[in-house]
Design a protein around this motif. Structure first.
Motif, mmCIF file in Angstrom:
data_model
loop_
_atom_site.group_PDB
_atom_site.id
_atom_site.type_symbol
_atom_site.label_atom_id
_atom_site.label_comp_id
_atom_site.label_asym_id
_atom_site.label_seq_id
_atom_site.Cartn_x
_atom_site.Cartn_y
_atom_site.Cartn_z
ATOM 1 N N TYR A 114 0.884 -1.181 -0.077
ATOM 2 C CA TYR A 114 0.120 0.094 0.012
ATOM 3 C C TYR A 114 0.869 1.435 0.085
ATOM 4 O O TYR A 114 1.932 1.377 0.603
ATOM 5 N N VAL A 115 0.406 2.423 -0.596
ATOM 6 C CA VAL A 115 0.905 3.463 -0.481
ATOM 7 C C VAL A 115 -0.130 4.548 -0.006
ATOM 8 O O VAL A 115 -1.216 4.589 -0.205
ATOM 9 N N TYR A 116 0.353 4.997 1.401
ATOM 10 C CA TYR A 116 -0.525 6.118 1.857
ATOM 11 C C TYR A 116 -0.051 7.230 2.071
ATOM 12 O O TYR A 116 1.162 7.745 2.105
ATOM 13 N N SER A 133 2.720 -5.705 -5.828
ATOM 14 C CA SER A 133 4.294 -5.978 -5.574
ATOM 15 C C SER A 133 4.557 -4.671 -4.879
ATOM 16 O O SER A 133 4.267 -3.562 -5.236
ATOM 17 N N LYS A 134 5.876 -4.955 -4.099
ATOM 18 C CA LYS A 134 6.385 -3.874 -3.477
ATOM 19 C C LYS A 134 7.041 -2.786 -4.294
ATOM 20 O O LYS A 134 7.083 -1.878 -4.245
ATOM 21 N N GLU A 135 7.708 -3.578 -5.610
ATOM 22 C CA GLU A 135 8.198 -2.694 -6.653
ATOM 23 C C GLU A 135 7.195 -1.675 -7.164
ATOM 24 O O GLU A 135 7.350 -0.399 -7.377
ATOM 25 N N ALA A 136 5.888 -2.073 -7.398
ATOM 26 C CA ALA A 136 4.932 -1.223 -8.432
ATOM 27 C C ALA A 136 4.505 -0.103 -7.031
ATOM 28 O O ALA A 136 4.232 0.997 -7.441
ATOM 29 N N ALA A 137 4.356 -0.397 -6.008
ATOM 30 C CA ALA A 137 4.122 0.499 -4.737
ATOM 31 C C ALA A 137 5.077 1.597 -4.810
ATOM 32 O O ALA A 137 4.733 2.791 -4.494
ATOM 33 N N THR A 138 6.349 1.073 -4.538
ATOM 34 C CA THR A 138 7.514 2.077 -4.479
ATOM 35 C C THR A 138 7.590 2.770 -5.744
ATOM 36 O O THR A 138 7.622 4.208 -5.524
ATOM 37 N N ASP A 143 6.443 8.381 -7.872
ATOM 38 C CA ASP A 143 5.731 9.207 -8.802
ATOM 39 C C ASP A 143 4.835 10.317 -8.007
ATOM 40 O O ASP A 143 4.676 11.329 -8.609
ATOM 41 N N PHE A 144 4.075 9.926 -7.022
ATOM 42 C CA PHE A 144 2.927 10.615 -6.445
ATOM 43 C C PHE A 144 3.172 10.882 -4.897
ATOM 44 O O PHE A 144 2.136 11.292 -4.352
ATOM 45 N N GLY A 145 4.096 10.359 -4.343
ATOM 46 C CA GLY A 145 4.246 10.812 -3.005
ATOM 47 C C GLY A 145 3.675 9.623 -2.105
ATOM 48 O O GLY A 145 2.889 8.787 -2.624
ATOM 49 N N VAL A 148 5.192 3.641 1.400
ATOM 50 C CA VAL A 148 4.993 2.418 1.051
ATOM 51 C C VAL A 148 4.872 1.520 2.727
ATOM 52 O O VAL A 148 5.698 1.468 3.350
ATOM 53 N N LEU A 149 3.479 0.587 2.379
ATOM 54 C CA LEU A 149 3.231 -0.094 3.648
ATOM 55 C C LEU A 149 2.674 -1.407 3.293
ATOM 56 O O LEU A 149 2.330 -1.821 2.331
ATOM 57 N N THR A 150 2.835 -2.330 4.453
ATOM 58 C CA THR A 150 2.418 -3.813 4.141
ATOM 59 C C THR A 150 0.955 -3.453 4.865
ATOM 60 O O THR A 150 0.579 -2.777 5.586
ATOM 61 N N TYR A 151 0.257 -4.718 4.505
ATOM 62 C CA TYR A 151 -1.358 -4.926 4.971
ATOM 63 C C TYR A 151 -1.155 -4.726 6.764
ATOM 64 O O TYR A 151 -2.134 -3.965 7.191
#
Length: 162
Positions: A114-116, A133-138, A143-145, A148-151
């Motif tokens: 997740y990105v919060y 994936s973590k890569e996509a979240a990162t 890109d948008f601030g 990155v968090l886990t469930y």
């Protein structure tokens, strides 16, 4: 002897009943339709951008759907709801459009990243953007601030801004 025979006859019937219950508790995500309303706030789900969520409840056939992952977490993290939940699904925003997430892009919320705190607009309050994936979240966070968090890092306190 009659009791034994009756018991042997009922075993297959009892097994069939329990299999029916398992089928009705599928973890497969259901489509979100144009007129579906958020289980938490009552807003029209598809009218707003950003990832959506849904979950299953023990003994229920209806699937509560949410206009945002944030609303889903606000519902799911309440102690009285937490123990009733069988599964949670969220959109994988790495494979679907932010403005209109696709029903075929749902993933298991417990394994998502997740990105919060992103600058991307969602329904109400900061988005909780979900990714497989973590890569996509990162990459999204770059890109948008946002963080990155886990469930397990999504908490009521975080959502309340504490």
């Amino acid at each position: 002897m009659k009791k034994l025979l009756l018991a042997l006859l009922f075993i297959p019937l009892m097994s069939a009943c329990s299999q029916g219950d398992a089928a009705s508790q599928s973890t497969q995500a259901q489509a979100i339709h144009d007129h579906d309303r958020c289980h938490l706030c009552g807003m029209m789900i598809t009218k707003y951008p950003g990832p959506k969520g849904q979950l299953g409840l023990k003994g229920e056939t209806i699937v509560p759907k949410f206009c945002s992952t944030r609303d889903m977490f606000n519902f799911a993290l309440q102690p009285e709801n937490k123990r009733q939940i069988t599964h949670l699904n969220v959109h994988d925003m790495s494979i679907t459009d932010w403005e209109k997430p696709d029903n075929n892009a749902f993933i298991d919320a417990t394994t998502a990243w997740y990105v919060y705190g992103t600058s991307k607009k969602a329904v109400m309050g900061p988005a909780v953007a979900s990714f497989s994936s973590k890569e996509a979240a990162t990459q999204f966070a770059n890109d948008f601030g946002g963080a990155v968090l886990t469930y397990d890092q999504i908490t009521i306190e975080l959502l309340a801004g504490e």
